[in-house]
Design a protein around this motif. Structure first.
Motif, mmCIF file in Angstrom:
data_model
loop_
_atom_site.group_PDB
_atom_site.id
_atom_site.type_symbol
_atom_site.label_atom_id
_atom_site.label_comp_id
_atom_site.label_asym_id
_atom_site.label_seq_id
_atom_site.Cartn_x
_atom_site.Cartn_y
_atom_site.Cartn_z
ATOM 1 N N LYS A 604 0.867 -1.178 0.000
ATOM 2 C CA LYS A 604 0.000 0.000 0.000
ATOM 3 C C LYS A 604 0.903 1.228 0.000
ATOM 4 C CE LYS A 604 -3.985 -1.923 2.520
ATOM 5 N NZ LYS A 604 -4.978 -1.752 1.457
ATOM 6 N N VAL A 605 0.774 2.053 -1.029
ATOM 7 C CA VAL A 605 1.574 3.267 -1.134
ATOM 8 C C VAL A 605 0.666 4.466 -0.915
ATOM 9 C CG1 VAL A 605 3.153 4.614 -2.568
ATOM 10 C CG2 VAL A 605 3.072 2.133 -2.818
ATOM 11 N N TYR A 606 1.113 5.409 -0.079
ATOM 12 C CA TYR A 606 0.371 6.642 0.161
ATOM 13 C C TYR A 606 1.170 7.793 -0.441
ATOM 14 C CZ TYR A 606 -1.797 3.551 3.559
ATOM 15 O OH TYR A 606 -2.419 2.484 4.160
ATOM 16 N N ALA A 607 0.568 8.461 -1.427
ATOM 17 C CA ALA A 607 1.286 9.515 -2.138
ATOM 18 C C ALA A 607 0.342 10.645 -2.522
ATOM 19 C CB ALA A 607 1.957 8.942 -3.388
ATOM 20 N N VAL A 615 4.859 7.267 -9.263
ATOM 21 C CA VAL A 615 4.744 6.085 -8.402
ATOM 22 C C VAL A 615 4.217 4.892 -9.188
ATOM 23 C CG1 VAL A 615 3.483 5.102 -6.443
ATOM 24 C CG2 VAL A 615 4.499 7.377 -6.255
ATOM 25 N N MET A 616 3.168 5.114 -9.999
ATOM 26 C CA MET A 616 2.568 4.021 -10.782
ATOM 27 C C MET A 616 3.558 3.484 -11.810
ATOM 28 S SD MET A 616 -0.864 3.876 -9.923
ATOM 29 C CE MET A 616 -1.989 3.745 -11.290
ATOM 30 N N SER A 617 4.249 4.389 -12.479
ATOM 31 C CA SER A 617 5.232 3.973 -13.485
ATOM 32 C C SER A 617 6.354 3.172 -12.837
ATOM 33 C CB SER A 617 5.794 5.211 -14.192
ATOM 34 O OG SER A 617 6.824 4.858 -15.083
ATOM 35 N N ASP A 618 6.788 3.629 -11.676
ATOM 36 C CA ASP A 618 7.864 2.938 -10.963
ATOM 37 C C ASP A 618 7.434 1.537 -10.550
ATOM 38 O OD1 ASP A 618 10.482 3.060 -9.324
ATOM 39 O OD2 ASP A 618 8.972 2.533 -7.831
ATOM 40 N N LEU A 619 6.188 1.396 -10.088
ATOM 41 C CA LEU A 619 5.702 0.080 -9.675
ATOM 42 C C LEU A 619 5.648 -0.879 -10.858
ATOM 43 C CD1 LEU A 619 2.835 0.973 -7.156
ATOM 44 C CD2 LEU A 619 5.087 0.020 -6.637
ATOM 45 N N SER A 620 5.250 -0.368 -12.012
ATOM 46 C CA SER A 620 5.233 -1.214 -13.218
ATOM 47 C C SER A 620 6.635 -1.695 -13.545
ATOM 48 C CB SER A 620 4.645 -0.439 -14.395
ATOM 49 O OG SER A 620 3.298 -0.106 -14.144
ATOM 50 N N GLY A 621 7.610 -0.806 -13.377
ATOM 51 C CA GLY A 621 9.002 -1.174 -13.631
ATOM 52 C C GLY A 621 9.544 -2.173 -12.638
ATOM 53 N N ARG A 622 8.883 -2.316 -11.517
ATOM 54 C CA ARG A 622 9.284 -3.279 -10.491
ATOM 55 C C ARG A 622 8.485 -4.581 -10.607
ATOM 56 N NH1 ARG A 622 12.123 -0.573 -6.159
ATOM 57 N NH2 ARG A 622 12.111 1.669 -6.522
ATOM 58 N N ARG A 623 7.861 -4.803 -11.757
ATOM 59 C CA ARG A 623 7.037 -5.988 -12.013
ATOM 60 C C ARG A 623 5.812 -6.038 -11.102
ATOM 61 N NH1 ARG A 623 9.655 -10.894 -10.911
ATOM 62 N NH2 ARG A 623 11.270 -9.939 -9.639
ATOM 63 N N VAL A 637 -3.597 9.818 -2.247
ATOM 64 C CA VAL A 637 -4.134 8.610 -2.871
ATOM 65 C C VAL A 637 -3.418 7.382 -2.308
ATOM 66 C CG1 VAL A 637 -4.531 7.371 -5.037
ATOM 67 C CG2 VAL A 637 -4.674 9.873 -4.988
ATOM 68 N N GLU A 638 -4.189 6.345 -2.031
ATOM 69 C CA GLU A 638 -3.627 5.054 -1.632
ATOM 70 C C GLU A 638 -3.598 4.155 -2.861
ATOM 71 O OE1 GLU A 638 -5.592 1.250 0.304
ATOM 72 O OE2 GLU A 638 -5.441 2.856 1.782
ATOM 73 N N VAL A 639 -2.439 3.618 -3.189
ATOM 74 C CA VAL A 639 -2.281 2.704 -4.319
ATOM 75 C C VAL A 639 -2.043 1.306 -3.770
ATOM 76 C CG1 VAL A 639 -0.937 2.131 -6.380
ATOM 77 C CG2 VAL A 639 -1.281 4.528 -5.753
ATOM 78 N N ASP A 640 -2.874 0.353 -4.192
ATOM 79 C CA ASP A 640 -2.726 -1.045 -3.770
ATOM 80 C C ASP A 640 -2.079 -1.843 -4.895
ATOM 81 O OD1 ASP A 640 -3.996 -0.636 -1.287
ATOM 82 O OD2 ASP A 640 -5.960 -0.781 -2.237
ATOM 83 N N ALA A 641 -1.084 -2.626 -4.555
ATOM 84 C CA ALA A 641 -0.375 -3.403 -5.574
ATOM 85 C C ALA A 641 0.226 -4.652 -4.956
ATOM 86 C CB ALA A 641 0.720 -2.549 -6.216
ATOM 87 N N GLN A 642 0.589 -5.609 -5.832
ATOM 88 C CA GLN A 642 1.386 -6.758 -5.431
ATOM 89 C C GLN A 642 2.701 -6.695 -6.195
ATOM 90 O OE1 GLN A 642 -0.933 -10.408 -5.857
ATOM 91 N NE2 GLN A 642 -1.547 -10.224 -3.719
ATOM 92 N N VAL A 643 3.806 -6.777 -5.440
ATOM 93 C CA VAL A 643 5.137 -6.582 -6.015
ATOM 94 C C VAL A 643 6.079 -7.636 -5.445
ATOM 95 C CG1 VAL A 643 6.977 -4.902 -6.430
ATOM 96 C CG2 VAL A 643 4.645 -4.091 -6.004
ATOM 97 N N PRO A 644 6.965 -8.197 -6.292
ATOM 98 C CA PRO A 644 7.963 -9.144 -5.775
ATOM 99 C C PRO A 644 8.843 -8.491 -4.711
ATOM 100 C CG PRO A 644 7.858 -9.251 -8.173
ATOM 101 C CD PRO A 644 7.034 -8.073 -7.770
ATOM 102 N N SER A 664 4.735 7.353 1.662
ATOM 103 C CA SER A 664 5.010 6.293 2.627
ATOM 104 C C SER A 664 4.320 5.021 2.144
ATOM 105 C CB SER A 664 4.519 6.672 4.022
ATOM 106 O OG SER A 664 3.118 6.827 4.022
ATOM 107 N N PHE A 665 4.625 3.905 2.793
ATOM 108 C CA PHE A 665 4.021 2.648 2.346
ATOM 109 C C PHE A 665 3.945 1.651 3.487
ATOM 110 C CE2 PHE A 665 8.515 1.942 1.907
ATOM 111 C CZ PHE A 665 8.737 0.576 2.034
ATOM 112 N N GLU A 666 3.087 0.661 3.293
ATOM 113 C CA GLU A 666 2.959 -0.465 4.211
ATOM 114 C C GLU A 666 3.116 -1.739 3.390
ATOM 115 O OE1 GLU A 666 -0.900 0.012 5.892
ATOM 116 O OE2 GLU A 666 -0.394 1.883 6.926
ATOM 117 N N ILE A 667 3.647 -2.783 4.015
ATOM 118 C CA ILE A 667 3.967 -3.984 3.256
ATOM 119 C C ILE A 667 3.725 -5.221 4.106
ATOM 120 C CG2 ILE A 667 6.391 -3.933 3.959
ATOM 121 C CD1 ILE A 667 7.182 -4.905 1.218
ATOM 122 N N GLU A 668 3.259 -6.294 3.481
ATOM 123 C CA GLU A 668 3.129 -7.578 4.164
ATOM 124 C C GLU A 668 3.213 -8.699 3.134
ATOM 125 O OE1 GLU A 668 -0.608 -7.852 6.165
ATOM 126 O OE2 GLU A 668 -1.785 -7.810 4.331
#
Length: 698
Positions: A604-607, A615-623, A637-644, A664-668
């Motif tokens: 979860k990214v908060y930006a 942020v969105m472009s960077d996440l795409s680049g991180r698969r 905006v809160e962005v929800d994603a799944q990232v390796p 900032s972000f949260e991860i699990e």
């Protein structure tokens, strides 16, 4: 002085970094007579920022407890850090207090950390006030700041004080509730001057007072009837209504001022003492009974004593300090209690209250109070102390998962144990900083909420025990699995003189559902292998699963079945079958399309909206796979994603750079997923290089 529970107020000061929390605390303590002179951040002598690291960086790093006596009310104030790296200190403060004071910058309004703090308070259903700070600075606007709060949080703050002028023209504040003015003192080390309300503000004050009547009427049906019938309320009714509406979270009182100029502290302190909820208004604490069932406990001074350890501090002069919130009864020195975590009896030592770093010994701490138990060696954060016949355990702090990880080792290998001791001590003081040895990757890994937090821990170790550590990106804990069904047989035969070793096994392996782990089936018919050797066969499989055939990572999500085998009447043994099954499993997995699995994280990214594209472009680049966006209001905006996980090892640093420090972000962890192609090849190469490095070190 002894206080009853209803004469205690516990308030946490929170807000985005730089909003003036520590400066405001100085003037609250000064106004309440707890200190003789307020200090500035620049002086390095403030009550709450007393640590060497805080003085050097001019920021708050840990929650600091202070108290004062005002109109026979004990006011406990917890000053909290503004950086998200130290969010654990904020959470323990919210857990300890009945209400929070959220500072909002008079120029910039609500900032991203303010939003995150507000959401945390929402989750706890915690009453809160707003203090619009820095009103003495150019372009500051009280109304714009309140409008920003309303826009972002969908609630209209109720002004208890309003500024006399703004920016460079700030002359003081008007206390609308008590109908008096406090003029700006000539210097920051003088108290506010009580005065009559300026005549030019009479109409504005009347309008704001009418809004206070409306807010007070929200707290009580009888008051609403009286207000609708008479058009106003008495002072007593207004305070009563505000107290009830505020405690229920139906209103957000608002205040104006400047911490650095001692403006607004007097009226705020008066409101805290007269109107903020006492601990008896605290929502029931969830507890777990000895049989595992859930229950609730209300703050109650008449019951047997119980307390919750919210924080541990290890001071070089005072020793181990356990911060406790007393929930029921009264605790006193020499009282024998039970530590519910391990069932051991704990005889309490000296008790203290705090004024920053100054310990003040007390005879007792009553239900609702916050204080210190000194030198209790066995107590840890999240412990429950109870004098009940049937002790219950209060729920632990709801802390976020650390997001920034590093592998660490001492530059001087002889200091490795000493380094780990100091890291464990830091982890004991702040539970959002963690240390563990990863047996799989053979690394000591530390984790925290951000680069700043970790750097400050390492600086403290470097400057204190003089241990220099080196850090690096940690290895990812990959897994291996298979993609199809396959079989293999393996015979272990060894003649060494005397009894030899003999075992033959035939295996089938097949993939099972992701996350299932491991299953074993015995499909033997007849007496080809004795039952006594089956445990050895399973042990061999477990050993083989520890190091897969692709890159040496553990194997998961596999069903293994033994379909045939052969034993020797003399030379067979459990050890022989363990070795044979280990070889058969490895051979079978080679035939079953083995692949690498990588950990996939929920992110979860908060930006701010302006940074969203990057942020969105960077996440795409991180698969990354983006699953949604959730506008939180006010341009956040809160962005929800799944990232390796492999793509997120430096994300705390990269996001800070990408968003100029506002994101900032949260991860699990969520699940493991297959990887192939060049990414898998690179993982295999890295694993081989690590193995060579290990062998060279040995």
């Amino acid at each position: 002085m002894a206080y009853s529970t209803d004469a205690i107020r516990n308030v946490a000061l929170a807000g985005h970094g730089g909003t003036g929390k520590t400066s405001l605390l100085e003037h609250l303590l000064f106004q309440g007579g707890a200190i003789s002179k307020p200090e500035t951040i620049e002086s390095g002598k403030t009550v709450s920022d007393y640590g060497e690291d805080e003085i050097a960086r001019k920021i708050s790093v840990r929650a600091s407890l202070s108290h004062l006596n005002y109109k026979d009310v004990k006011v406990n104030l917890l000053d909290t850090p503004g950086s998200s790296d130290f969010v654990g200190e904020v959470i323990l403060s919210f857990r300890s207090c009945e209400s929070a004071l959220v500072l909002v910058d008079g120029k910039t309004g609500v900032q991203i950390e303010t939003i995150k703090l507000w959401r945390n308070l929402d989750a706890r259903e915690k009453p809160r006030m707003v203090f619009v700070s820095r009103m003495d600075e150019e372009r500051a606007s009280y109304q714009k700041a309140l409008d920003d709060v309303k826009d972002k949080f969908k609630i209209a703050p109720v002004a208890v004080t309003i500024p006399i002028g703004e920016g460079l023209g700030l002359g003081g504040v008007v206390d609308v509730l008590n109908q008096k003015a406090y003029l700006l003192p000539a210097s920051h080390d003088q108290k506010e001057v009580e005065s009559a309300i300026p005549a030019a503000m009479a109409a504005a004050v009347a309008d704001y007072r009418a809004k206070l009547f409306e807010a007070a009427a929200e707290g009580d049906d009888e008051l609403m009837e009286k207000y609708l019938g008479e058009g106003e309320l008495s002072q007593e009714d207004t305070v009563k209504g505000l107290r009830e509406a505020f405690a229920a979270g139906r209103i957000v009182p608002a205040f104006a001022g400047s911490g650095t100029r001692n403006c607004g502290a007097a009226a705020l302190l008066d409101f805290i003492a007269s109107t903020c909820p006492c601990p008896l208004h605290l929502a029931p604490e969830a507890v777990k009974n000895g049989d595992g069932s859930e229950a609730e406990v209300k703050v109650d001074p008449t019951k047997s004593a119980s307390a919750f350890v919210v924080k541990t501090q290890i001071d070089q002069f005072s020793g181990r300090l356990s911060y406790v919130k007393v929930l029921t009864g009264t605790i006193a020195p020499d009282l024998e209690m039970v530590n519910v975590r391990d069932g051991r009896k704990e005889k309490l030592g000296k008790l203290y209250t705090l004024l920053g770093k100054k310990l003040e010994e007390v005879r007792e701490l009553v239900a609702g109070d916050i204080g210190i138990i000194g030198k209790a060696a066995s107590l840890k954060t999240n412990d429950t102390l109870s004098a009940w016949d049937k002790p219950v355990a209060y729920h632990p702090l709801r802390l976020p998962t650390p997001v920034h990880t590093l592998a660490i080792s001492a530059v001087n290998k002889k200091e490795e144990d000493k380094l780990n001791e100091n890291l464990l001590k830091a982890a004991e003081e702040d539970l959002t900083f963690q240390i563990q040895f990863n047996a799989e990757t053979k690394e000591t890994v530390i984790a925290g909420m951000g680069e700043l937090q970790i750097n400050m821990v390492l600086e403290k170790i470097k400057n204190g025990p003089k241990i220099i550590a080196e850090t690096r990106v940690p290895r990812v804990a990959y897994r291996e699995t298979i993609t199809k069904k396959a079989g293999a047989e393996y015979t272990h035969k060894k003649q060494t003189g005397g009894h030899g070793q003999y075992a033959r096994v035939v295996f089938e392996v097949e993939p099972i559902e992701r996350g299932s782990g491991y299953q074993f089936e015995n499909k033997l018919f007849g007496q080809s292998v004795s039952k006594g050797f089956i445990p050895g066969i399973e042990k061999g499989i477990h050993q083989a699963m520890e190091n897969g055939v692709v890159a040496g990572y553990p194997v998961v999500d596999v069903r293994t079945a033994i379909t045939d085998g052969k034993e020797h009447p003399v030379d067979s043994s459990e050890m022989a079958f363990k070795i044979a099954s280990r070889g058969a499993f490895r051979e079978a997995t080679r035939n079953a399309g083995p692949v690498l699995l990588e950990p996939i994280m929920n992110l979860k990214v908060y930006a701010e909206e302006k940074d969203l594209g990057g942020v969105m472009s960077d996440l795409s680049g991180r698969r990354g796979r983006i699953s949604g966006q959730n506008p939180l209001g006010g341009g956040i905006v809160e962005v929800d994603a799944q990232v390796p996980q492999a793509e997120l090892l430096r994300y705390a640093i990269d996001l800070r750079s990408m968003t100029s420090g506002t994101g900032s972000f949260e991860i699990e962890f969520d699940h493991y997923a297959p990887i192939t192609g060049k990414i898998a090849e690179d993982v295999v190469k890295a694993a081989q290089a690590f193995k060579i490095h290990e062998e060279e070190e040995e």
